[in-house]
Scaffold this active site. Structure first.
Site, mmCIF file in Angstrom:
data_model
loop_
_atom_site.group_PDB
_atom_site.id
_atom_site.type_symbol
_atom_site.label_atom_id
_atom_site.label_comp_id
_atom_site.label_asym_id
_atom_site.label_seq_id
_atom_site.Cartn_x
_atom_site.Cartn_y
_atom_site.Cartn_z
ATOM 1 N N HIS A 25 25.325 10.310 3.528
ATOM 2 C CA HIS A 25 23.965 9.816 3.311
ATOM 3 C C HIS A 25 23.424 10.181 1.930
ATOM 4 C CE1 HIS A 25 22.545 13.865 4.815
ATOM 5 N NE2 HIS A 25 21.597 13.641 3.919
ATOM 6 N N ASP B 260 29.438 11.808 8.384
ATOM 7 C CA ASP B 260 28.453 12.037 7.320
ATOM 8 C C ASP B 260 29.065 12.823 6.172
ATOM 9 O OD1 ASP B 260 26.021 11.716 6.055
ATOM 10 O OD2 ASP B 260 25.172 13.560 6.877
ATOM 11 N N SER C 183 21.237 18.659 1.397
ATOM 12 C CA SER C 183 22.303 17.870 2.024
ATOM 13 C C SER C 183 23.532 17.801 1.124
ATOM 14 C CB SER C 183 21.803 16.454 2.307
ATOM 15 O OG SER C 183 20.818 16.454 3.309
#
Length: 335
Positions: A82, A112, A189
């Protein structure tokens, strides 16, 4: 079902002195805190230089940013799917301020995870992926990343839980996710979750909005598998079983009765409607023991065993339901 195993005891009525409670002085407390602080500092000094900032642009305009970790000196960078958002190129900034260009080698939304290759011919500091199967709840966990644009930010906490399942943006359940209370924010992230041994044990991926201290990382063993598949094939091909799973200890008396050599298995936490597992009759709460004859000791084994070789095959799956060992045949397909 409750079982009463009554046992007779002979009481020793000889009086015993209770052990004196251990009390720590202020100096002892300070020494422990100094040791903890030094351990965290040493780990950050060792792993921090391998953590990078990743910026994505579309049509020359900023489209997002996140973190990544260099896992190979020749410029392989692990991050989140992402973070790259389907882009083919990325700008990578190192801790010492170098701005490098990168090509997205592969993107796996199912876990992911994404892998970037640095274009420049440079030798970079890299971090080592650890074995997430050896982790225990309560171990120190250190998150390093670039939250909200603040480069090289460090937070520390503990591993709160193991074997969680997390739904990715494309709807698939990511198995064997690590839960931690090391604070994460947008921009963290793709950065590493690091153990007290200085090994990357996870790739930070998500937080629960509105909750304090509930953050998640994709386990290092999953990341290692995805990295290898992307390097070899440019993408991750996997057989699809259609379950969410976690790792759970096997009841000892059942393991002994059935002659099982493994101490843990993969418990089914969710079954995808109309998926291969659903068609085969698997239920939530079943504990997977083996796939095609290969032992399953936890959720990360599912990632490794459900590889491309099993696509379009019908294979045996051994599992435990309550106290009975059973076998079903599952027709696997590609995701």
């Amino acid at each position: 079902m409750y079982e009463d195993h009554s046992t007779s005891f002979i009481l020793d009525e000889t009086p015993h002195e209770s052990p004196e409670p251990v009390t720590l002085s202020a100096e002892d407390d300070a020494a422990l805190l100094d040791a903890y602080s030094q351990a965290v500092t040493d780990i950050v000094d060792r792993v921090g230089p391998s953590v990078v900032r990743i910026d994505i642009r579309r049509n020359g305009k900023p489209a997002g940013s996140g973190s990544g970790v260099i896992v190979s000196p020749d410029g392989l960078v692990l991050t989140n799917s992402h973070v790259v958002q389907g882009a083919k190129r990325a700008e990578v900034t190192t801790l010492d301020g170098r701005s490098l260009s990168g090509r997205v080698l592969g993107d796996d939304p199912d876990t992911d995870l994404a892998l970037i290759r640095i274009d420049e011919d440079v030798l970079l500091p890299s971090a080592r992926l650890g074995d997430s199967k050896k982790l225990r709840r309560g171990e120190i966990a250190i998150a390093i990343g670039n939250p909200l644009g603040f480069d090289a930010t460090v937070t520390a906490g503990v591993i709160s839980a193991l074997g969680r399942s997390l739904r990715s943006k494309n709807g698939r359940l990511i198995d064997n996710v690590i839960q931690t209370d090391a604070a994460l924010n947008p921009g963290n992230s793709g950065g590493p979750l690091v153990s007290s041994r200085g090994e990357v044990i996870g790739i930070n991926t998500a937080i629960i909005t509105g909750a304090q201290g509930i953050c998640f990382a994709v386990a290092a063993n999953t990341a290692s598998f995805v990295l290898g598949e992307i390097v070899r094939h440019g993408r991750v091909r996997r057989a699809h079983l259609g379950i969410g799973a976690g790792t759970i200890p096997l009841p000892r008396r059942i393991a002994l009765r059935l002659g099982l050599n493994q101490a843990t298995g993969a418990v089914v936490t969710a079954v995808e409607p109309d998926g291969p597992a659903d068609h085969a009759g698997l239920l939530t709460g079943d504990i997977l023991l083996a796939i095609d004859g290969a032992p399953v000791s936890g959720a990360d084994d599912l990632v490794r065993l459900l590889d491309a070789d099993k696509i379009e095959r019908t294979i045996p799956l051994d599992f435990l339901r309550r106290s009975d060992q059973r076998r079903v045949w599952v027709a696997l397909r590609e995701r």
